[in-house]
Scaffold this motif. Structure first.
Motif, PDB file in Angstrom:
ATOM      1  N   ASP A 105      92.119 139.149  63.241  1.00 25.07           N
ATOM      2  CA  ASP A 105      92.566 140.341  63.949  1.00 25.07           C
ATOM      3  C   ASP A 105      91.588 140.723  65.056  1.00 25.07           C
ATOM      4  OD1 ASP A 105      94.747 140.475  62.293  1.00 25.07           O
ATOM      5  OD2 ASP A 105      93.973 142.119  61.054  1.00 25.07           O
ATOM      6  N   GLU A 106      92.143 141.265  66.133  1.00 26.74           N
ATOM      7  CA  GLU A 106      91.323 141.694  67.276  1.00 26.74           C
ATOM      8  C   GLU A 106      90.264 142.706  66.859  1.00 26.74           C
ATOM      9  OE1 GLU A 106      89.840 141.566  70.970  1.00 26.74           O
ATOM     10  OE2 GLU A 106      91.540 140.356  70.301  1.00 26.74           O
ATOM     11  N   HIS A 107      90.679 143.695  66.090  1.00 26.20           N
ATOM     12  CA  HIS A 107      89.750 144.716  65.589  1.00 26.20           C
ATOM     13  C   HIS A 107      89.786 144.686  64.071  1.00 26.20           C
ATOM     14  CE1 HIS A 107      89.294 146.185  69.645  1.00 26.20           C
ATOM     15  NE2 HIS A 107      90.603 146.213  69.759  1.00 26.20           N
ATOM     16  N   GLY A 108      89.442 143.538  63.502  1.00 27.74           N
ATOM     17  CA  GLY A 108      89.492 143.351  62.054  1.00 27.74           C
ATOM     18  C   GLY A 108      88.604 144.337  61.316  1.00 27.74           C
ATOM     19  N   HIS A 109      89.010 144.654  60.108  1.00 29.58           N
ATOM     20  CA  HIS A 109      88.261 145.601  59.286  1.00 29.58           C
ATOM     21  C   HIS A 109      88.344 145.163  57.822  1.00 29.58           C
ATOM     22  CE1 HIS A 109      87.770 149.177  56.744  1.00 29.58           C
ATOM     23  NE2 HIS A 109      86.816 149.458  57.599  1.00 29.58           N
ATOM     24  N   LEU A 110      87.241 145.325  57.125  1.00 27.62           N
ATOM     25  CA  LEU A 110      87.187 145.037  55.693  1.00 27.62           C
ATOM     26  C   LEU A 110      86.613 146.234  54.954  1.00 27.62           C
ATOM     27  CD1 LEU A 110      85.659 141.456  55.349  1.00 27.62           C
ATOM     28  CD2 LEU A 110      87.888 142.183  54.572  1.00 27.62           C
ATOM     29  N   ASP A 111      87.142 146.469  53.771  1.00 30.89           N
ATOM     30  CA  ASP A 111      86.523 147.404  52.843  1.00 30.89           C
ATOM     31  C   ASP A 111      85.749 146.557  51.853  1.00 30.89           C
ATOM     32  OD1 ASP A 111      87.678 149.747  53.960  1.00 30.89           O
ATOM     33  OD2 ASP A 111      89.553 149.311  52.910  1.00 30.89           O
ATOM     34  N   LEU A 112      84.465 146.806  51.754  1.00 33.15           N
ATOM     35  CA  LEU A 112      83.603 146.008  50.887  1.00 33.15           C
ATOM     36  C   LEU A 112      83.912 146.278  49.422  1.00 33.15           C
ATOM     37  CD1 LEU A 112      81.226 144.022  50.887  1.00 33.15           C
ATOM     38  CD2 LEU A 112      79.695 145.999  50.829  1.00 33.15           C
ATOM     39  N   LYS A 113      84.149 145.213  48.669  1.00 37.11           N
ATOM     40  CA  LYS A 113      84.362 145.309  47.222  1.00 37.11           C
ATOM     41  C   LYS A 113      83.028 145.031  46.540  1.00 37.11           C
ATOM     42  CE  LYS A 113      88.871 145.558  47.700  1.00 37.11           C
ATOM     43  NZ  LYS A 113      89.561 146.799  47.574  1.00 37.11           N
ATOM     44  N   THR A 114      82.592 145.955  45.685  1.00 40.88           N
ATOM     45  CA  THR A 114      81.293 145.792  45.026  1.00 40.88           C
ATOM     46  C   THR A 114      81.374 145.980  43.518  1.00 40.88           C
ATOM     47  OG1 THR A 114      80.737 148.123  45.342  1.00 40.88           O
ATOM     48  CG2 THR A 114      80.053 146.592  47.080  1.00 40.88           C
ATOM     49  N   SER A 115      82.577 146.091  42.994  1.00 43.86           N
ATOM     50  CA  SER A 115      82.730 146.270  41.550  1.00 43.86           C
ATOM     51  C   SER A 115      83.573 145.135  40.982  1.00 43.86           C
ATOM     52  CB  SER A 115      83.387 147.626  41.254  1.00 43.86           C
ATOM     53  OG  SER A 115      84.681 147.663  41.831  1.00 43.86           O
ATOM     54  N   GLY A 116      83.809 145.164  39.692  1.00 47.24           N
ATOM     55  CA  GLY A 116      84.590 144.108  39.041  1.00 47.24           C
ATOM     56  C   GLY A 116      83.901 142.764  39.223  1.00 47.24           C
ATOM     57  N   ALA A 117      84.673 141.745  39.594  1.00 46.39           N
ATOM     58  CA  ALA A 117      84.109 140.408  39.807  1.00 46.39           C
ATOM     59  C   ALA A 117      83.078 140.423  40.924  1.00 46.39           C
ATOM     60  CB  ALA A 117      85.224 139.418  40.130  1.00 46.39           C
ATOM     61  N   TYR A 118      83.279 141.296  41.915  1.00 45.63           N
ATOM     62  CA  TYR A 118      82.355 141.383  43.050  1.00 45.63           C
ATOM     63  C   TYR A 118      81.078 142.148  42.702  1.00 45.63           C
ATOM     64  CZ  TYR A 118      85.939 139.179  45.720  1.00 45.63           C
ATOM     65  OH  TYR A 118      86.847 138.257  46.162  1.00 45.63           O
ATOM     66  N   GLY A 119      81.008 142.707  41.527  1.00 44.00           N
ATOM     67  CA  GLY A 119      79.785 143.303  41.021  1.00 44.00           C
ATOM     68  C   GLY A 119      78.946 142.293  40.246  1.00 44.00           C
ATOM     69  N   VAL A 120      79.531 141.144  39.942  1.00 40.37           N
ATOM     70  CA  VAL A 120      78.826 140.079  39.213  1.00 40.37           C
ATOM     71  C   VAL A 120      78.183 139.105  40.204  1.00 40.37           C
ATOM     72  CG1 VAL A 120      79.084 138.195  37.545  1.00 40.37           C
ATOM     73  CG2 VAL A 120      80.400 140.305  37.258  1.00 40.37           C
ATOM     74  N   VAL A 121      78.972 138.634  41.172  1.00 40.64           N
ATOM     75  CA  VAL A 121      78.480 137.789  42.263  1.00 40.64           C
ATOM     76  C   VAL A 121      79.213 138.182  43.545  1.00 40.64           C
ATOM     77  CG1 VAL A 121      77.755 135.780  40.890  1.00 40.64           C
ATOM     78  CG2 VAL A 121      80.109 135.931  41.702  1.00 40.64           C
ATOM     79  N   ARG A 122      78.594 137.927  44.689  1.00 36.57           N
ATOM     80  CA  ARG A 122      79.211 138.299  45.967  1.00 36.57           C
ATOM     81  C   ARG A 122      80.382 137.391  46.335  1.00 36.57           C
ATOM     82  NH1 ARG A 122      73.755 138.192  47.527  1.00 36.57           N
ATOM     83  NH2 ARG A 122      74.141 136.569  49.077  1.00 36.57           N
ATOM     84  N   HIS A 123      80.407 136.190  45.793  1.00 35.51           N
ATOM     85  CA  HIS A 123      81.468 135.225  46.127  1.00 35.51           C
ATOM     86  C   HIS A 123      82.111 134.699  44.836  1.00 35.51           C
ATOM     87  CE1 HIS A 123      80.158 135.294  50.281  1.00 35.51           C
ATOM     88  NE2 HIS A 123      78.921 135.200  49.823  1.00 35.51           N
ATOM     89  N   PRO A 124      82.807 135.565  44.109  1.00 33.75           N
ATOM     90  CA  PRO A 124      83.325 135.159  42.802  1.00 33.75           C
ATOM     91  C   PRO A 124      84.415 134.086  42.850  1.00 33.75           C
ATOM     92  CG  PRO A 124      84.128 137.338  43.374  1.00 33.75           C
ATOM     93  CD  PRO A 124      83.106 136.975  44.408  1.00 33.75           C
ATOM     94  N   ILE A 125      85.165 134.016  43.928  1.00 36.41           N
ATOM     95  CA  ILE A 125      86.209 132.987  43.996  1.00 36.41           C
ATOM     96  C   ILE A 125      85.577 131.611  44.143  1.00 36.41           C
ATOM     97  CG2 ILE A 125      88.177 132.133  45.336  1.00 36.41           C
ATOM     98  CD1 ILE A 125      88.898 135.109  45.819  1.00 36.41           C
TER      99      ILE A 125
END
Length: 194
Positions: A105-125
């Protein structure tokens, strides 16, 4: 195809992510402007490796080790755990992020996930994919699965850094990622207290 070979095939093909992400992140500006072509590269990478493994199946599945039962049980435990963990992580970020849409996207945006699987490691997939491959190797004993695991793990050490560098630009507060990175490891969960 027997079930061990089918399971091994499913574990080998994700190693194509290393090639795909190398090409995608190395020439990111080119691919960013060509979303459809980028998705074609994904299909070509995974389809190409899958076709090669299928065509060279006699070589790909030669030299099978015969793991003892306890190793197979451990392997199945890792496979099930990794699959569940990866599914949770996938559900957390959704198809929009999973398909890299914010990067295109031209003006892409992400909301940072820091809980659940993303609270265990930054790249859980990616972590769950590597663990899945390791588990499948323990179950099936095919050396090519271990090689695919090593390729994906080594690739992930590089391409996760590239992804993170570009991900920070899509956050409202880039310093938020620095705090997250200090708290949560990239691919291997910390054991013990946090």
């Amino acid at each position: 195809m027997s079930w061990p070979r089918l399971l091994a095939f499913v574990a080998i093909v994700p190693a194509a992510a290393t090639f795909y992400f190398f090409v995608f992140w190395r020439w990111f500006e080119f691919w960013k402007a060509r979303r459809s072509l980028s998705y074609g590269l994904i299909l070509a990478s995974f389809g190409g490796l899958g076709t090669a493994v299928a065509r060279l199946h006699r070589w790909a599945f030669a030299g099978q080790l015969h793991p003892p039962v306890w190793t197979q049980v451990l392997g199945w435990t890792v496979v099930v755990t990794a699959s569940a963990f990866g599914t949770v992580a996938d559900r957390q970020i959704g198809i929009r992020v999973r398909s890299f849409t914010p990067f295109f996207d031209e003006h892409g945006h992400l909301d940072l996930k820091t809980s659940g699987a993303y609270g265990v490691v930054r790249h859980p997939i990616y972590a769950s994919g590597i663990a899945f491959q390791l588990g499948v190797f323990l179950v099936t004993g095919y050396p090519l699965v271990a090689a695919a695991c090593a390729i994906l793990a080594l690739g992930a050490l590089w391409f996760t850094r590239q992804e993170e560098a570009r991900l920070v630009a899509l956050l409202d507060d880039p310093t938020e990622y620095d705090r997250y990175r200090a708290r949560v490891p990239a691919l291997l969960p910390r054991l013990g207290r946090r």
